[in-house]
Design a protein around this motif. Structure first.
Motif, mmCIF file in Angstrom:
data_model
loop_
_atom_site.group_PDB
_atom_site.id
_atom_site.type_symbol
_atom_site.label_atom_id
_atom_site.label_comp_id
_atom_site.label_asym_id
_atom_site.label_seq_id
_atom_site.Cartn_x
_atom_site.Cartn_y
_atom_site.Cartn_z
ATOM 1 N N THR A 97 -1.196 2.001 12.358
ATOM 2 C CA THR A 97 -0.667 1.351 11.161
ATOM 3 C C THR A 97 0.745 1.836 10.895
ATOM 4 O O THR A 97 1.109 2.961 11.266
ATOM 5 N N ALA A 98 1.530 0.990 10.236
ATOM 6 C CA ALA A 98 2.900 1.372 9.904
ATOM 7 C C ALA A 98 2.913 2.583 8.980
ATOM 8 O O ALA A 98 3.695 3.521 9.170
ATOM 9 N N LEU A 99 2.044 2.587 7.959
ATOM 10 C CA LEU A 99 1.963 3.743 7.067
ATOM 11 C C LEU A 99 1.626 5.009 7.843
ATOM 12 O O LEU A 99 2.214 6.072 7.638
ATOM 13 N N GLY A 100 0.648 4.900 8.736
ATOM 14 C CA GLY A 100 0.236 6.054 9.517
ATOM 15 C C GLY A 100 1.328 6.564 10.429
ATOM 16 O O GLY A 100 1.523 7.780 10.570
ATOM 17 N N LYS A 101 2.073 5.663 11.051
ATOM 18 C CA LYS A 101 3.145 6.092 11.958
ATOM 19 C C LYS A 101 4.240 6.831 11.208
ATOM 20 O O LYS A 101 4.800 7.807 11.712
ATOM 21 N N ARG A 117 0.846 -1.194 0.000
ATOM 22 C CA ARG A 117 0.000 0.000 0.000
ATOM 23 C C ARG A 117 0.880 1.241 0.000
ATOM 24 O O ARG A 117 1.945 1.251 0.618
ATOM 25 N N ILE A 118 0.435 2.262 -0.703
ATOM 26 C CA ILE A 118 1.061 3.572 -0.640
ATOM 27 C C ILE A 118 0.060 4.506 0.002
ATOM 28 O O ILE A 118 -1.117 4.544 -0.386
ATOM 29 N N GLY A 119 0.507 5.239 1.022
ATOM 30 C CA GLY A 119 -0.386 6.129 1.746
ATOM 31 C C GLY A 119 0.085 7.563 1.691
ATOM 32 O O GLY A 119 1.282 7.839 1.527
ATOM 33 N N ALA A 120 -0.849 8.482 1.816
ATOM 34 C CA ALA A 120 -0.546 9.910 1.861
ATOM 35 C C ALA A 120 -1.434 10.574 2.892
ATOM 36 O O ALA A 120 -2.544 10.110 3.163
ATOM 37 N N ALA A 121 -0.924 11.650 3.475
ATOM 38 C CA ALA A 121 -1.722 12.432 4.422
ATOM 39 C C ALA A 121 -2.584 13.410 3.629
ATOM 40 O O ALA A 121 -2.063 14.265 2.922
ATOM 41 N N VAL A 122 -3.895 13.251 3.723
ATOM 42 C CA VAL A 122 -4.825 14.101 2.982
ATOM 43 C C VAL A 122 -5.908 14.581 3.947
ATOM 44 O O VAL A 122 -6.645 13.765 4.510
ATOM 45 N N GLY A 123 -5.988 15.873 4.143
ATOM 46 C CA GLY A 123 -7.042 16.432 4.991
ATOM 47 C C GLY A 123 -7.039 15.903 6.412
ATOM 48 O O GLY A 123 -8.100 15.656 6.982
ATOM 49 N N GLY A 124 -5.860 15.709 6.989
ATOM 50 C CA GLY A 124 -5.781 15.240 8.358
ATOM 51 C C GLY A 124 -6.009 13.750 8.535
ATOM 52 O O GLY A 124 -6.179 13.277 9.651
ATOM 53 N N VAL A 139 8.808 14.680 3.322
ATOM 54 C CA VAL A 139 8.075 13.421 3.242
ATOM 55 C C VAL A 139 6.698 13.695 2.646
ATOM 56 O O VAL A 139 5.911 14.471 3.186
ATOM 57 N N VAL A 140 6.403 13.042 1.507
ATOM 58 C CA VAL A 140 5.143 13.268 0.800
ATOM 59 C C VAL A 140 4.241 12.036 0.801
ATOM 60 O O VAL A 140 3.117 12.076 0.287
ATOM 61 N N GLY A 141 4.714 10.947 1.371
ATOM 62 C CA GLY A 141 3.926 9.725 1.409
ATOM 63 C C GLY A 141 4.707 8.615 2.078
ATOM 64 O O GLY A 141 5.802 8.831 2.609
ATOM 65 N N ALA A 142 4.147 7.436 2.037
ATOM 66 C CA ALA A 142 4.809 6.269 2.617
ATOM 67 C C ALA A 142 4.421 5.038 1.818
ATOM 68 O O ALA A 142 3.327 4.979 1.249
ATOM 69 N N ILE A 143 5.312 4.076 1.755
ATOM 70 C CA ILE A 143 5.036 2.802 1.104
ATOM 71 C C ILE A 143 5.292 1.696 2.109
ATOM 72 O O ILE A 143 6.206 1.783 2.928
ATOM 73 N N GLY A 144 4.438 0.663 2.065
ATOM 74 C CA GLY A 144 4.612 -0.403 3.037
ATOM 75 C C GLY A 144 3.950 -1.689 2.607
ATOM 76 O O GLY A 144 3.225 -1.742 1.616
ATOM 77 N N ILE A 145 4.244 -2.740 3.345
ATOM 78 C CA ILE A 145 3.644 -4.048 3.112
ATOM 79 C C ILE A 145 2.800 -4.428 4.322
ATOM 80 O O ILE A 145 3.061 -3.990 5.446
#
Length: 254
Positions: free
Chosen positions: A138-142, A102-109, A211-217
């Motif tokens: 979540t790892a992405l969230g952290k 999964r690739i995650g990004a912070a959008v609107g809090g 940091v503009v996003g995160a990638i994780g498994i």
């Protein structure tokens, strides 16, 4: 207290000059207006061009403000662009680890899944594109919490929901965990979001290190962790490699 940094002051002056002008300016115009040596002006312009704040007309060699300045105050990289830049590396990471990516990004809090690659075992799986993830569980969230001040402020003002018996709901414990993320350069979760599931994630950076996003498994705990629930170093390495590769493509410093 240390004084102002002259190179930053000069770069700011170049941007103000270009913003004030009605058209493109040559390097001689810029150097003359700011009383700079041409090599100094050229070095500043080259740096600003590298981060997208300045653009050069290939026909005339003159400079103007770059499109990246339009993103200031909103977001540096929108979710669609982040996804398009990272998609090939995400596919490769799924193939190397055998796990869902999964690739995650912070959008609107919130933390939003902007790309999801299924675990490559042809099992039945649900698409998680667009899912909102709890940042603290979540790892992405952290990863994003560790580096995104706006997201961190949003979480400070909300309740840390106990999603499983392992979820971090103590703010001091979460703060310590985020300090470890910044030190190690990656984050992990073990049954903090869903029972029986673990995750590993690393930050995606843009020019300047932002940091503009995160990638994780994500996957079963017994696949991602050893008997002591420590995340497997080889898998951590694969995630870090993918994050660094995407960051390089975005122009982040090594």
């Amino acid at each position: 207290m240390p004084g102002p940094i002259q190179s930053i002051e000069r770069a700011a002056a170049v941007l103000r000059l270009l913003a004030r002008g009605s058209g493109r300016l040559g390097i001689g115009d810029i150097a003359g207006a700011l009383d700079l040596a041409k090599p100094t002006a050229h070095g500043i312009l080259r740096t600003l061009q590298g981060v997208g704040f300045v653009e050069q007309d290939p026909a005339t060699g003159k400079y103007q403000l770059g499109a990246a300045l339009l993103h200031l105050g909103t977001s540096y990289l929108d979710a669609n662009e982040l996804r398009s830049r990272a998609i090939n590396w995400a596919d490769a990471l799924a193939g190397r680890t055998g796990e869902s990516v999964r690739i995650g990004a912070a959008v609107g809090g919130a933390v939003v899944v902007v790309h999801h690659v299924f675990r490559p075992d042809y099992s039945e799986q649900a698409l998680e594109l667009g899912e909102l993830l709890p940042p603290h569980a979540t790892a992405l969230g952290k990863v994003l919490l560790a580096y995104d001040t706006d997201l961190a402020a949003t979480v400070r003002g909300s309740e840390l929901a106990p999603l499983t018996h392992r979820t971090l709901v103590d703010r001091a414990a979460l703060a310590r965990a985020l300090a470890v993320v910044r030190q190690a350069g990656w984050a992990g979760d073990t049954e903090e979001f869903r029972s029986g599931e673990a995750g590993i994630a690393a930050p995606i950076r843009a020019p300047g290190g932002l940091v503009v996003g995160a990638i994780g498994i994500t996957g079963r705990v017994d696949r991602l962790c050893d008997a002591q629930l420590r995340h497997r170093p080889a898998l951590v390495g694969y995630v870090l490699d993918a994050a660094r590769a995407i960051s390089r493509d975005l122009g982040a410093p090594h």
